[in-house]
Design a protein around this motif. Sequence first.
Motif, mmCIF file in Angstrom:
data_model
loop_
_atom_site.group_PDB
_atom_site.id
_atom_site.type_symbol
_atom_site.label_atom_id
_atom_site.label_comp_id
_atom_site.label_asym_id
_atom_site.label_seq_id
_atom_site.Cartn_x
_atom_site.Cartn_y
_atom_site.Cartn_z
ATOM 1 N N TRP A 88 -4.126 12.954 -12.425
ATOM 2 C CA TRP A 88 -4.354 11.640 -11.818
ATOM 3 C C TRP A 88 -4.048 10.522 -12.818
ATOM 4 C CZ3 TRP A 88 -8.233 7.875 -12.811
ATOM 5 C CH2 TRP A 88 -8.381 6.890 -11.828
ATOM 6 N N THR B 44 0.551 4.852 -2.850
ATOM 7 C CA THR B 44 -0.681 4.097 -2.666
ATOM 8 C C THR B 44 -1.672 4.389 -3.788
ATOM 9 O OG1 THR B 44 -2.326 3.442 -1.010
ATOM 10 C CG2 THR B 44 -1.992 5.794 -1.300
ATOM 11 N N LYS B 45 -2.497 3.409 -4.109
ATOM 12 C CA LYS B 45 -3.507 3.560 -5.159
ATOM 13 C C LYS B 45 -4.670 4.370 -4.608
ATOM 14 C CE LYS B 45 -5.152 2.233 -9.273
ATOM 15 N NZ LYS B 45 -4.466 2.517 -10.554
ATOM 16 N N CYS C 119 -2.450 11.093 -1.743
ATOM 17 C CA CYS C 119 -3.522 10.453 -0.983
ATOM 18 C C CYS C 119 -3.875 11.368 0.194
ATOM 19 C CB CYS C 119 -3.089 9.074 -0.481
ATOM 20 S SG CYS C 119 -1.777 9.097 0.768
ATOM 21 N N ASN D 256 0.783 -1.233 0.000
ATOM 22 C CA ASN D 256 0.000 0.000 0.000
ATOM 23 C C ASN D 256 0.817 1.287 0.000
ATOM 24 O OD1 ASN D 256 -3.059 -0.776 0.417
ATOM 25 N ND2 ASN D 256 -1.866 -2.183 1.675
ATOM 26 N N LYS E 124 -8.484 6.529 -5.585
ATOM 27 C CA LYS E 124 -9.545 6.831 -6.537
ATOM 28 C C LYS E 124 -9.491 8.320 -6.870
ATOM 29 C CE LYS E 124 -12.703 3.308 -4.712
ATOM 30 N NZ LYS E 124 -14.025 3.072 -4.071
ATOM 31 N N LYS F 30 -1.078 7.558 -12.992
ATOM 32 C CA LYS F 30 -1.674 6.212 -12.926
ATOM 33 C C LYS F 30 -2.449 5.976 -11.630
ATOM 34 C CE LYS F 30 1.786 4.087 -15.959
ATOM 35 N NZ LYS F 30 2.411 5.357 -16.377
ATOM 36 N N GLY F 31 -3.017 7.046 -11.097
ATOM 37 C CA GLY F 31 -3.838 6.926 -9.898
ATOM 38 C C GLY F 31 -3.063 6.612 -8.634
ATOM 39 N N LEU F 32 -1.779 6.964 -8.621
ATOM 40 C CA LEU F 32 -0.934 6.671 -7.462
ATOM 41 C C LEU F 32 -0.545 7.952 -6.727
ATOM 42 C CD1 LEU F 32 1.500 4.063 -9.063
ATOM 43 C CD2 LEU F 32 -0.586 3.598 -7.756
#
Length: 206
Positions: A133, A145-146, A175, A52, A148, A137-139
């Motif tokens: 985003w 961490t991934k 995040c 994560n 949304k 790559k949404g990280l």
Amino acid sequence: MILDLKYVLIGFLIIASIIPLYIYRKQIYRRLYKKGSTKGFMKDCEIYLVSNHPKIPFDFSIEKKYRDEKDIRVKETLIVEDFINQYLEYEYDLITQKSVPKESLWAGYEANSRLIKDNKRPIDWAKRKEAAWNRDKGLCNRCGTKIKLVDAQVLLAKQMKDGGGFNLENIVILCTDCAKVIKSANKQKTAKDLNITYKLMKKVEG
């Protein structure tokens, strides 16, 4: 007589409450004072943290720092606090990000990238956030961490007062936890509100 009866009743209640404690003293002691190995706990933490928060180089050899602690629950709590501190103290600078292909940009992009009066976000802000985003790559840029799109936090690499704008290279995707840490004036106080703290402490309680 009434007074004597009152004392008898109180004495009876005290004895009634003590007897179960005496009978189940071993079970209570084992529950409050846990012994055993933290090997499984450490492996569980390592899997979670590496999966994560891959950008943060956690030190997984910290268990030896607490080897003299006999109570496994206390030891696990100390280990979690150490991991959280590593997360908080990880050095990170907000820097200019990668650009995106020009063909990915839209009409009005350049004009809306410049500073707007009263520091208001441009009308195409949602599109800019999504583009940044997708670029990442949404990280999370700090911990990896991934996240949304709806949960992604945005900070500017170069603040407006220093001449920064709304161009994609200046938009940093983070995040929620990392954004809180970066903006915090008191990291230790912020720690209790972090999702990573909640996740790791659940492993201790489990």
